[in-house]
Design a protein around this motif. Structure first.
Motif, PDB file in Angstrom:
ATOM      1  N   ALA A  36      69.978  59.560  63.289  1.00  0.00           N
ATOM      2  CA  ALA A  36      69.596  60.881  63.772  1.00  0.00           C
ATOM      3  C   ALA A  36      69.430  61.758  62.538  1.00  0.00           C
ATOM      4  N   VAL A  37      68.346  62.491  62.468  1.00  0.00           N
ATOM      5  CA  VAL A  37      68.018  63.298  61.293  1.00  0.00           C
ATOM      6  C   VAL A  37      67.816  64.743  61.716  1.00  0.00           C
ATOM      7  N   THR A  38      68.336  65.667  60.909  1.00  0.00           N
ATOM      8  CA  THR A  38      68.137  67.083  61.196  1.00  0.00           C
ATOM      9  C   THR A  38      67.284  67.737  60.113  1.00  0.00           C
ATOM     10  N   TYR A  39      66.718  68.885  60.469  1.00  0.00           N
ATOM     11  CA  TYR A  39      65.993  69.713  59.508  1.00  0.00           C
ATOM     12  C   TYR A  39      66.477  71.145  59.677  1.00  0.00           C
ATOM     13  N   LEU A  40      66.420  71.931  58.612  1.00  0.00           N
ATOM     14  CA  LEU A  40      67.017  73.262  58.617  1.00  0.00           C
ATOM     15  C   LEU A  40      66.325  74.213  59.584  1.00  0.00           C
ATOM     16  N   ASN A  41      64.989  74.305  59.484  1.00  0.00           N
ATOM     17  CA  ASN A  41      64.232  75.259  60.314  1.00  0.00           C
ATOM     18  C   ASN A  41      62.758  74.845  60.333  1.00  0.00           C
ATOM     19  N   GLU A  42      61.933  75.641  60.974  1.00  0.00           N
ATOM     20  CA  GLU A  42      60.507  75.304  61.099  1.00  0.00           C
ATOM     21  C   GLU A  42      59.806  75.268  59.747  1.00  0.00           C
ATOM     22  N   LYS A  43      60.260  76.074  58.811  1.00  0.00           N
ATOM     23  CA  LYS A  43      59.672  76.059  57.477  1.00  0.00           C
ATOM     24  C   LYS A  43      59.941  74.734  56.778  1.00  0.00           C
ATOM     25  N   ALA A  44      61.122  74.178  57.003  1.00  0.00           N
ATOM     26  CA  ALA A  44      61.498  72.922  56.353  1.00  0.00           C
ATOM     27  C   ALA A  44      60.954  71.698  57.079  1.00  0.00           C
ATOM     28  N   LYS A  45      60.666  71.844  58.356  1.00  0.00           N
ATOM     29  CA  LYS A  45      60.295  70.700  59.197  1.00  0.00           C
ATOM     30  C   LYS A  45      59.157  69.849  58.626  1.00  0.00           C
ATOM     31  N   PRO A  46      58.061  70.434  58.120  1.00  0.00           N
ATOM     32  CA  PRO A  46      56.968  69.601  57.603  1.00  0.00           C
ATOM     33  C   PRO A  46      57.376  68.717  56.426  1.00  0.00           C
ATOM     34  N   TYR A  47      58.400  69.107  55.681  1.00  0.00           N
ATOM     35  CA  TYR A  47      58.864  68.307  54.542  1.00  0.00           C
ATOM     36  C   TYR A  47      59.787  67.175  54.983  1.00  0.00           C
ATOM     37  N   VAL A  48      60.468  67.387  56.104  1.00  0.00           N
ATOM     38  CA  VAL A  48      61.450  66.408  56.574  1.00  0.00           C
ATOM     39  C   VAL A  48      60.848  65.439  57.578  1.00  0.00           C
ATOM     40  N   ALA A  49      59.871  65.901  58.355  1.00  0.00           N
ATOM     41  CA  ALA A  49      59.301  65.082  59.422  1.00  0.00           C
ATOM     42  C   ALA A  49      58.758  63.729  58.932  1.00  0.00           C
ATOM     43  N   PRO A  50      58.006  63.677  57.829  1.00  0.00           N
ATOM     44  CA  PRO A  50      57.519  62.369  57.364  1.00  0.00           C
ATOM     45  C   PRO A  50      58.650  61.405  56.989  1.00  0.00           C
ATOM     46  N   ILE A  51      59.740  61.955  56.483  1.00  0.00           N
ATOM     47  CA  ILE A  51      60.885  61.127  56.118  1.00  0.00           C
ATOM     48  C   ILE A  51      61.539  60.574  57.369  1.00  0.00           C
ATOM     49  N   ALA A  52      61.731  61.443  58.377  1.00  0.00           N
ATOM     50  CA  ALA A  52      62.320  61.002  59.648  1.00  0.00           C
ATOM     51  C   ALA A  52      61.459  59.941  60.309  1.00  0.00           C
ATOM     52  N   GLU A  53      60.146  60.110  60.202  1.00  0.00           N
ATOM     53  CA  GLU A  53      59.222  59.135  60.788  1.00  0.00           C
ATOM     54  C   GLU A  53      59.350  57.792  60.071  1.00  0.00           C
ATOM     55  N   ALA A  54      59.420  57.819  58.756  1.00  0.00           N
ATOM     56  CA  ALA A  54      59.559  56.572  57.995  1.00  0.00           C
ATOM     57  C   ALA A  54      60.886  55.883  58.297  1.00  0.00           C
ATOM     58  N   LEU A  55      61.894  56.685  58.632  1.00  0.00           N
ATOM     59  CA  LEU A  55      63.209  56.141  58.977  1.00  0.00           C
ATOM     60  C   LEU A  55      63.276  55.685  60.434  1.00  0.00           C
ATOM     61  N   GLU A  56      62.199  55.944  61.175  1.00  0.00           N
ATOM     62  CA  GLU A  56      62.131  55.601  62.608  1.00  0.00           C
ATOM     63  C   GLU A  56      63.284  56.237  63.378  1.00  0.00           C
ATOM     64  N   ALA A  57      63.573  57.489  63.031  1.00  0.00           N
ATOM     65  CA  ALA A  57      64.687  58.198  63.651  1.00  0.00           C
ATOM     66  C   ALA A  57      64.349  58.612  65.079  1.00  0.00           C
ATOM     67  N   PRO A  58      65.111  58.151  66.073  1.00  0.00           N
ATOM     68  CA  PRO A  58      64.836  58.526  67.461  1.00  0.00           C
ATOM     69  C   PRO A  58      65.298  59.934  67.799  1.00  0.00           C
ATOM     70  N   ILE A  59      66.145  60.501  66.948  1.00  0.00           N
ATOM     71  CA  ILE A  59      66.636  61.867  67.142  1.00  0.00           C
ATOM     72  C   ILE A  59      66.252  62.677  65.916  1.00  0.00           C
ATOM     73  N   PHE A  60      65.469  63.725  66.144  1.00  0.00           N
ATOM     74  CA  PHE A  60      65.004  64.582  65.050  1.00  0.00           C
ATOM     75  C   PHE A  60      65.057  66.013  65.550  1.00  0.00           C
TER      76      PHE A  60
END
Length: 254
Positions: A36-60
């Protein structure tokens, strides 16, 4: 090789691809864990989303520990999706720039309290929320720095805060031993992350540490990730209440 197959973990603190939390998350994933991966806020989300996707995280999901209810929502999502949790990584720290870039004696009460809340007490809050999900025991991990133990120039306010974090690890380890839950801190060597950029003259610190470290090599996020994966695994089950150094031996040099 570290084995986390069948284990589920929470990673809090990924800001971008250079984050220590990213190195740890990749190591967890490579060892077979579901994350499960978290991101700080909407501003940070675009930087974290590709990483979560590569990790195949079902919870983001978003998680700003300063926002009431957000941390609880993260654990609700984990309970609803998995019903359990095996380990978590707390890799967040914050201090207002004006308080971080002045001497400790000149830090404001408000800045000190905020730094302590985000960087230290949030780990205790995560531990409390994790207890009912760690039904078969688990591993709580946080990230510290040498400045908790020795005075590091320009580290200022974060020194006392990280010292409190390391002490909290020891008390958590004692408090949660009967639950089969262990707690450890990884004291990572300095790494050029987004969080570190707030420290005044950080580049000079990197150069100094590199020069004084045996073999003159700085630690990487991948190095720290391997240590984190070991501590999260059953192989690290006998270790709790420890500050584990991942700094290529810098802490041993006078």
């Amino acid at each position: 090789m570290t084995n986390l197959a069948g284990k589920r973990g929470l990673v809090v603190g990924i800001a971008n691809q250079h984050s220590i939390a990213t190195g740890c998350a990749k190591a967890f994933h490579a060892a077979g864990a579901e994350l499960a991966v978290t991101y700080l806020n909407e501003k940070a989300k675009p930087y974290v989303a590709p990483i979560a996707e590569a990790l195949e995280a079902p919870i983001f999901v978003p998680c700003d520990v300063r926002s009431p209810g957000q941390l609880e929502t993260v654990f609700d999502a984990i309970e609803q999706t998995w019903g359990q949790l095996d380990f978590l990584l707390h890799s967040i720290a914050f201090a207002p720039r004006e308080d971080l870039q002045t001497s400790v004696v000149n830090s404001s009460p408000e800045g000190f309290a905020l730094a302590m809340d985000v960087s230290c007490h949030s780990f205790l809050r995560m531990a409390k929320l994790a207890i009912p999900l760690m039904k078969d025991g688990g591993s709580l991990l946080t990230v510290s720095f040498y400045g908790a133990d020795r005075v590091v120039e320009h580290y200022n306010l974060m020194g006392p805060v990280k010292a409190a974090l390391e002490s909290s690890v020891r008390y958590l380890a004692a408090d949660l031993a009967d639950h089969g839950i262990r707690a450890n801190a990884i004291s990572a060597g300095p790494i050029a992350t987004r969080a570190a950029s707030g420290i005044d003259r950080f580049d000079a610190l990197l150069d100094e540490v590199r020069a004084r470290t045996p073999a003159n090599r700085l630690v990487t996020i991948e190095d720290v990730g391997k240590v984190a994966a070991f501590l999260a695994s059953d192989d690290g089950a006998s270790m709790t209440g420890s500050v584990v150094y991942s700094d290529n031996g810098f802490h041993t040099v006078a």
